[in-house]
Write an enzyme that holds these catalytic residues in place. Structure first.
Site, short mmCIF file in Angstrom:
data_model
loop_
_atom_site.label_atom_id
_atom_site.label_comp_id
_atom_site.label_asym_id
_atom_site.label_seq_id
_atom_site.Cartn_x
_atom_site.Cartn_y
_atom_site.Cartn_z
N ARG A 90 -12.18 5.70 12.81
CA ARG A 90 -11.31 4.69 12.22
C ARG A 90 -12.10 3.48 11.74
O ARG A 90 -11.62 2.70 10.92
CB ARG A 90 -10.25 4.25 13.23
CG ARG A 90 -9.29 5.36 13.65
CD ARG A 90 -8.29 4.88 14.68
NE ARG A 90 -7.34 5.91 15.04
CZ ARG A 90 -7.50 6.73 16.06
NH1 ARG A 90 -8.58 6.64 16.81
NH2 ARG A 90 -6.59 7.65 16.34
N HIS B 224 -7.08 1.22 20.13
CA HIS B 224 -6.58 2.39 19.39
C HIS B 224 -7.82 3.15 18.93
O HIS B 224 -8.30 3.02 17.81
CB HIS B 224 -5.74 1.95 18.20
CG HIS B 224 -5.24 3.10 17.37
ND1 HIS B 224 -4.55 4.16 17.89
CD2 HIS B 224 -5.35 3.35 16.03
CE1 HIS B 224 -4.24 5.02 16.93
NE2 HIS B 224 -4.72 4.55 15.79
N VAL C 163 0.32 7.19 4.10
CA VAL C 163 1.05 6.49 5.17
C VAL C 163 2.14 5.61 4.58
O VAL C 163 3.29 5.64 5.02
CB VAL C 163 0.09 5.67 6.04
CG1 VAL C 163 0.86 4.76 7.00
CG2 VAL C 163 -0.83 6.58 6.83
N GLY D 216 0.81 -1.21 0.00
CA GLY D 216 0.00 0.00 0.00
C GLY D 216 0.85 1.26 0.00
O GLY D 216 1.72 1.43 0.86
N LEU D 217 0.59 2.14 -0.96
CA LEU D 217 1.42 3.34 -1.11
C LEU D 217 0.58 4.62 -1.07
O LEU D 217 0.75 5.50 -1.91
CB LEU D 217 2.20 3.29 -2.43
CG LEU D 217 3.47 2.44 -2.41
CD1 LEU D 217 4.09 2.41 -3.79
CD2 LEU D 217 4.47 2.95 -1.39
#
Length: 308
Positions: A87, A174, A11, A7-8
């Site tokens: 999230r 989180h 992040v 994944g680019l």
């Protein structure tokens, strides 16, 4: 050490750049469905690597290029046009993409350590354990490590000490029910007494990501730094203690969900899980977070079964 970064987005790109700057891989493979962009990103990073004293060989490829990885950093997320701080809003889309890719990635790198970065990280870490077939010590998420760094930074400013000297952890979910475990926090061996001032700093730390997100639309530098701490601990067998999202095994009655607890991270992944004592209020918050993660898992599990 071969590291494959899946994944680019904002992040993933920040993580890749940090790896090159710190020299935390011998070979870095950028895996993205946007193959041309991934190739250009690899070229740009190789140019940057040429200015460093250490050597990192960066290349781009499809999922098959990740075969034989020592570490898989999973940063892939479904695209979103909404500035949504929640999230969990992207959980279903992220899980659908993940359920297609992770079994193939795991089969091609059977000895890898898988570090989940994609949100919701606790939910994604739990499903990563289910579909990868890896043992629990080799699958975990970045969890509340960045939340801990945010809290320590605020505490260091208030107490006029270096952040690394503050022994305080954020554990649990989180998310909104993260636990600032002040009942076991200390500075130079002196315990911190929970009071309203400390709790206000904990709330400020918990809210900081949302403030950044509402302004920029994303956060990436902090999470890249947290990922580097984990990758450095693995590559160099640092045995650093960090709160990461891992499968809970009967901690204050909570089990079979992924939440963050302090763990010793080394070359084999999780070397040891620590179980700090919590007061009644902290236990209650920890349980609320566990209930939210369990509910999310139960809601998403049928879609994973259908996809497989």
């Amino acid at each position: 050490m071969k590291v494959s970064l899946i994944g680019l987005g904002k992040v993933g790109s920040a993580v890749a750049h940090a790896i090159v700057l710190k020299g935390l891989a011998d070979e870095l493979v950028l895996v993205s469905r946007r193959t041309e962009i991934a190739k250009s990103e690899a070229d740009d990073l190789n140019h940057a690597a040429g200015l460093e004293d250490h050597s990192v060989d960066v290349r781009a490829g499809g999922d098959e290029a990740a075969a034989g990885s020592d570490v898989i950093l999973y940063c892939d997320a479904s695209p979103s046009t909404n500035i949504d701080v929640d999230r969990y809003s992207a959980a279903r889309g992220n899980l659908q993409r993940f359920s297609e890719r992770m079994p193939l990635l795991a089969a091609a790198s059977p000895n890898a350590i898988c570090v989940m970065v994609t949100n919701p990280v606790d939910v994604m870490s739990w499903f990563a354990l289910q579909v990868s077939g890896f043992p629990p010590e080799r699958v975990f998420g970045v969890g509340t490590l960045l939340d801990t760094a945010r809290l320590r930074r605020l505490l260091s400013e208030r107490l006029s000490v270096h952040a690394s000297d503050v022994r305080a952890y954020v554990i649990g979910e989180h998310g909104q029910d993260q636990v600032a475990s002040f009942s076991s926090a200390s500075l130079g061996g002196e315990l911190m007494k929970p009071d309203e001032d400390l709790m206000s700093l904990a709330r400020q730390a918990a809210d900081s990501a949302g403030q950044i997100y509402r302004t920029r639309g994303y956060t990436n530098y902090g999470i890249a730094g947290a990922t580097m701490m984990i990758l450095d601990a693995i590559r160099n067998n640092r045995r650093r203690t960090a709160p990461v999202s891992l499968r809970i095994n009967d901690y204050y009655g909570v089990k079979d969900v992924c939440l963050s607890l302090p763990a010793v991270i080394g070359r084999r992944g999780i070397e040891r899980v620590l179980r700090p004592e919590l007061n009644d209020a902290e236990q209650a918050t920890f349980h609320r977070g566990a209930d939210r993660i369990r509910a999310a898992i139960d809601a998403l599990a049928p879609s994973l079964t259908a996809a497989s």
